[in-house]
Design a protein around this motif. Structure first.
Motif, PDB file in Angstrom:
ATOM      1  N   ARG A   3       0.846  -1.445   0.178  1.00  0.00           N
ATOM      2  CA  ARG A   3      -0.143   0.155   0.212  1.00  0.00           C
ATOM      3  C   ARG A   3       1.266   1.049   0.324  1.00  0.00           C
ATOM      4  N   THR A   4       0.887   2.279  -0.794  1.00  0.00           N
ATOM      5  CA  THR A   4       1.358   3.211  -0.907  1.00  0.00           C
ATOM      6  C   THR A   4       0.685   4.774  -0.286  1.00  0.00           C
ATOM      7  N   ASN A 467       0.461   6.997 -14.554  1.00  0.00           N
ATOM      8  CA  ASN A 467      -0.602   8.413 -15.157  1.00  0.00           C
ATOM      9  C   ASN A 467      -1.325   8.192 -13.655  1.00  0.00           C
ATOM     10  N   PHE A 468      -0.720   8.122 -13.136  1.00  0.00           N
ATOM     11  CA  PHE A 468      -1.598   8.218 -11.145  1.00  0.00           C
ATOM     12  C   PHE A 468      -0.967   8.872 -10.299  1.00  0.00           C
ATOM     13  N   GLU A 469      -0.615  10.337  -9.784  1.00  0.00           N
ATOM     14  CA  GLU A 469      -0.381  11.128  -8.470  1.00  0.00           C
ATOM     15  C   GLU A 469      -0.064  10.379  -7.490  1.00  0.00           C
ATOM     16  N   LEU A 470      -1.159   9.437  -7.275  1.00  0.00           N
ATOM     17  CA  LEU A 470      -1.553   9.126  -5.514  1.00  0.00           C
ATOM     18  C   LEU A 470      -1.318   7.389  -5.780  1.00  0.00           C
ATOM     19  N   ILE A 471      -1.480   6.689  -5.593  1.00  0.00           N
ATOM     20  CA  ILE A 471      -1.878   5.177  -5.701  1.00  0.00           C
ATOM     21  C   ILE A 471      -1.847   4.550  -3.697  1.00  0.00           C
ATOM     22  N   ASP A 472      -3.581   3.907  -3.930  1.00  0.00           N
ATOM     23  CA  ASP A 472      -3.546   3.543  -2.149  1.00  0.00           C
ATOM     24  C   ASP A 472      -4.637   2.441  -2.312  1.00  0.00           C
ATOM     25  N   TYR A 473      -3.798   1.511  -2.128  1.00  0.00           N
ATOM     26  CA  TYR A 473      -5.276   0.692  -2.645  1.00  0.00           C
ATOM     27  C   TYR A 473      -4.608  -0.148  -1.321  1.00  0.00           C
ATOM     28  N   ARG A 474      -5.693  -1.654  -0.214  1.00  0.00           N
ATOM     29  CA  ARG A 474      -5.043  -2.571   0.020  1.00  0.00           C
ATOM     30  C   ARG A 474      -5.867  -3.623  -1.228  1.00  0.00           C
ATOM     31  N   ASP A 475      -4.961  -4.810  -0.655  1.00  0.00           N
ATOM     32  CA  ASP A 475      -4.888  -6.177  -1.765  1.00  0.00           C
ATOM     33  C   ASP A 475      -5.579  -7.289  -0.496  1.00  0.00           C
ATOM     34  N   ASP A 476      -5.774  -7.674   0.404  1.00  0.00           N
ATOM     35  CA  ASP A 476      -5.212  -7.801   1.571  1.00  0.00           C
ATOM     36  C   ASP A 476      -6.683  -8.067   2.829  1.00  0.00           C
ATOM     37  N   ILE A 477      -8.162  -7.408   2.725  1.00  0.00           N
ATOM     38  CA  ILE A 477      -8.869  -7.028   2.996  1.00  0.00           C
ATOM     39  C   ILE A 477     -10.120  -7.472   2.412  1.00  0.00           C
ATOM     40  N   ASP A 478     -11.275  -8.728   3.071  1.00  0.00           N
ATOM     41  CA  ASP A 478     -12.338  -8.227   2.464  1.00  0.00           C
ATOM     42  C   ASP A 478     -13.592  -7.746   2.422  1.00  0.00           C
ATOM     43  N   PHE A 479     -14.847  -7.802   2.271  1.00  0.00           N
ATOM     44  CA  PHE A 479     -15.350  -6.421   2.707  1.00  0.00           C
ATOM     45  C   PHE A 479     -16.884  -7.134   2.193  1.00  0.00           C
ATOM     46  N   GLU A 480     -18.137  -6.729   2.642  1.00  0.00           N
ATOM     47  CA  GLU A 480     -19.238  -6.959   2.971  1.00  0.00           C
ATOM     48  C   GLU A 480     -20.130  -5.863   1.750  1.00  0.00           C
ATOM     49  N   PRO A 481     -21.287  -5.920   0.100  1.00  0.00           N
ATOM     50  CA  PRO A 481     -20.921  -5.009  -0.626  1.00  0.00           C
ATOM     51  C   PRO A 481     -21.446  -3.895   0.357  1.00  0.00           C
ATOM     52  N   ARG A 482     -22.241  -3.278  -0.148  1.00  0.00           N
ATOM     53  CA  ARG A 482     -23.005  -2.303  -0.464  1.00  0.00           C
ATOM     54  C   ARG A 482     -24.391  -3.667  -0.601  1.00  0.00           C
ATOM     55  N   LYS A 483     -25.564  -2.465  -0.393  1.00  0.00           N
ATOM     56  CA  LYS A 483     -26.596  -3.035  -0.266  1.00  0.00           C
ATOM     57  C   LYS A 483     -27.493  -2.248  -1.796  1.00  0.00           C
ATOM     58  N   PRO A 484     -28.349  -3.495  -2.531  1.00  0.00           N
ATOM     59  CA  PRO A 484     -29.088  -2.787  -4.142  1.00  0.00           C
ATOM     60  C   PRO A 484     -30.262  -2.097  -3.560  1.00  0.00           C
ATOM     61  N   ILE A 485     -30.154  -1.113  -4.103  1.00  0.00           N
ATOM     62  CA  ILE A 485     -31.510   0.054  -3.896  1.00  0.00           C
ATOM     63  C   ILE A 485     -32.669  -0.516  -4.418  1.00  0.00           C
ATOM     64  N   GLU A 486     -33.315  -0.905  -3.413  1.00  0.00           N
ATOM     65  CA  GLU A 486     -34.775  -1.610  -3.943  1.00  0.00           C
ATOM     66  C   GLU A 486     -36.097  -0.741  -4.049  1.00  0.00           C
ATOM     67  N   LEU A 487     -36.340  -0.185  -4.834  1.00  0.00           N
ATOM     68  CA  LEU A 487     -37.794   1.155  -4.615  1.00  0.00           C
ATOM     69  C   LEU A 487     -38.950   0.053  -4.613  1.00  0.00           C
ATOM     70  N   GLN A 488     -39.648   0.680  -4.220  1.00  0.00           N
ATOM     71  CA  GLN A 488     -41.168  -0.825  -4.230  1.00  0.00           C
ATOM     72  C   GLN A 488     -42.141  -0.134  -5.490  1.00  0.00           C
ATOM     73  N   PHE A 489     -42.134  -0.688  -5.903  1.00  0.00           N
ATOM     74  CA  PHE A 489     -43.797  -0.843  -7.062  1.00  0.00           C
ATOM     75  C   PHE A 489     -44.589  -1.595  -7.532  1.00  0.00           C
ATOM     76  N   THR A 490     -45.000  -2.253  -6.488  1.00  0.00           N
ATOM     77  CA  THR A 490     -45.590  -3.452  -6.116  1.00  0.00           C
ATOM     78  C   THR A 490     -46.383  -3.421  -4.799  1.00  0.00           C
ATOM     79  N   CYS A 491     -48.009  -3.060  -4.415  1.00  0.00           N
ATOM     80  CA  CYS A 491     -48.454  -3.117  -3.777  1.00  0.00           C
ATOM     81  C   CYS A 491     -48.264  -4.204  -2.837  1.00  0.00           C
ATOM     82  N   PRO A 492     -48.607  -4.033  -1.279  1.00  0.00           N
ATOM     83  CA  PRO A 492     -48.739  -5.054  -0.600  1.00  0.00           C
ATOM     84  C   PRO A 492     -49.746  -5.670  -0.507  1.00  0.00           C
TER      85      PRO A 492
END
Length: 492
Positions: A3-4, A467-492
């Motif tokens: 990581r830089t 062509n990158f002025e800054l390179i800053d990343y990690r490759d040794d950690i997992d993550f839980e992805p964001r939840k998808p957007i779920e808009l409601q267009f069906t009535c309950p």
């Protein structure tokens, strides 16, 4: 890869401000007999009362102040609001949109979060006016309601409150409609279930201030769900737009069947919108300063050059925030998920992108910011976006684009092999960050606090690094992805 990081230096400067107050006592060389009595302007001794002449009599002396003319104020509602303090279920105040010419006030209400039959409005009026029903009187806003405003002189005006029911809508609680062509500025299209096979679902040309809200649009044929040109200040809110005749998998017959397509229209607001199975979800050409929030996308179908979830073409600025697009690689036919072409200044924030089966497309692409016809200069931002099942690349600033910052990008499940539907393998060998096509050392792009987890090609993360002025990343950690957007267009 290690990581830089570029270290930041902070300077603390203390500035001492000195205020000097100088008190000057002004006076005259007065004797001990000076007093502070009212000056004797009549130049007579203090104990002498001047005689009153007939000319000085009160009856003949004109008033010093002219009589103030009576101003008649028109009876008006100046603001109509539902306050969180008075109405349970509201997260923020709901402020009505006032049209003074037609004396209508539009309010957006969600019947699934607030009891619309028992709402208490706060009504501000012109000076001296009264209103009936009164301000803060509970009313049923499930349908239109009329308020009468009366001025001090008895003049009256009638205002109509028009509720638009947002939130969880479905076909059964909307009015069925065929395609619509807008015919006036500030026209409202709302609470409709629009089906069309021989015309664009909604078409706008040379009208501003149009509002499309609470609509489900199903379209097919060589048409578009919503198509507009020269439609400044357009609002599209709480709508579902679906191309209904897509094949079970693969591309559409041609690249013209976009869910939303606009050209030369400024200050767009598109929020709470779902797009599905169109050639492209939202296509904007020369549409500056657009705001796209809470956008849900599924299975963009192309074919090339379409296949994007969102495309900016020669646009200046714009925000896309709180979004997700889910492409099943065995159904969709993608290109770049988000394409920023000959455009600059876009901010892409808080999103989730899943699935890209194009051998040449990437997740978010900035491209050709310095070529003929480009608008807006250079630069852009991608921040807090997660990428899964990318093939050819994750994010790129290429072919003359520069000054793009990628902040807190997270990527995993990158694909190195077959992309599906016989589209081949990634041509970039599954690169993550790209910045080619700009003279060496001039890209000034940045990778800030990013994560690349378990890449299928761990030696092919950043190219070319110069062509990158800054390179800053990690490759040794997992993550839980964001939840998808779920808009409601069906009535309950």
């Amino acid at each position: 890869m290690a990581r830089t990081m570029r270290k930041l230096t902070y300077f603390k400067t203390t500035v001492l401000l000195v205020f000097a107050f100088l008190v000057l006592q002004l006076g005259s060389c007065s004797s001990d007999t000076d007093t502070f009595n009212t000056p004797n302007t009549a130049n007579t001794p203090p104990d002498v009362i001047p005689e009153t002449t007939p000319e000085d009599s009160p009856e003949d002396t004109p008033d010093a102040t002219p009589e103030t003319p009576v101003v008649i104020t028109e009876p008006e509602i100046t603001e109509f609001r539902f306050s969180t303090a008075d109405n349970d279920g509201l997260i923020t105040d709901v402020i009505g949109t006032l049209d003074k010419d037609t004396k209508t006030i539009h309010v957006e209400l969600n019947p699934y979060s607030v009891a619309i039959q028992e709402l208490m409005p706060t009504i501000a009026l012109s000076s001296g006016a009264t209103v009936s029903p009164e301000s803060k009187a509970v009313q049923d806003f499930s349908s239109e309601i009329t308020y009468t405003v009366t001025a001090e002189n008895g003049t009256t005006a009638m205002y109509t409150i028009v509720p638009s029911l947002s939130g969880n809508i479905c076909k059964s609680n909307l009015q069925e409609s065929g395609p619509i062509t807008v015919s006036a500025n500030n026209q409202r299209i709302e609470n409709l279930y629009i089906k069309t096979s021989n015309q664009h679902g909604i078409e706008i040309s040379n009208f501003s201030g149009v509002v499309i809200t609470n609509c489900i649009i199903e379209y097919t044929g060589a048409y578009t769900g919503i198509k507009f040109a020269n439609a400044d200040n357009l609002t599209i809110n709480n709508c579902s737009i679906t191309y209904t005749n897509a094949p079970s998998s693969g591309p559409l017959p041609d690249a013209t069947r976009n869910c939303i397509e606009g050209i030369e229209s400024q200050n767009l607001v598109i929020t709470n919108v779902k797009v599905k199975d169109g050639s492209t979800g939202i296509s904007l050409n020369q549409c500056d300063d657009s705001v796209l929030t809470y956008i849900e996308g599924h299975n963009m179908r192309g074919p090339y050059p379409r296949g994007q979830f969102v495309q900016y073409d020669k646009c200046i600025g714009g925000l896309l925030e709180n979004f997700s697009v889910i492409n099943d690689r065995n159904i969709a036919w993608t290109e770049d998920n988000i394409s920023i072409y000959k455009s600059a200044g876009q901010q892409i924030k808080k999103g989730l992108i899943v699935g890209n089966n194009s051998p040449t497309g990437v997740g978010v692409l900035f491209e050709d910011q310095n070529t003929e016809g480009a608008r807006g200069g250079f630069g852009g931002l991608v921040e807090d976006v997660d990428f899964l099942e990318m093939g050819n690349g994750v994010v790129s600033s290429v072919e003359g684009s520069k000054n793009v910052t990628f902040t807190r990008i997270r990527a995993k499940q990158i694909i190195c092999g077959d992309l599906g539907q016989n589209r081949g393998v990634p041509t970039s060998n599954s690169l993550i960050f790209a910045a080619f096509g700009t003279a060496e050392g001039t890209g000034a792009n940045k990778i800030v606090d990013c994560i690349v987890y378990n890449s299928c090609n761990p030696t092919n993360i950043v190219w070319p690094e110069h062509n990158f002025e800054l390179i800053d990343y990690r490759d040794d950690i997992d993550f839980e992805p964001r939840k998808p957007i779920e808009l409601q267009f069906t009535c309950p």
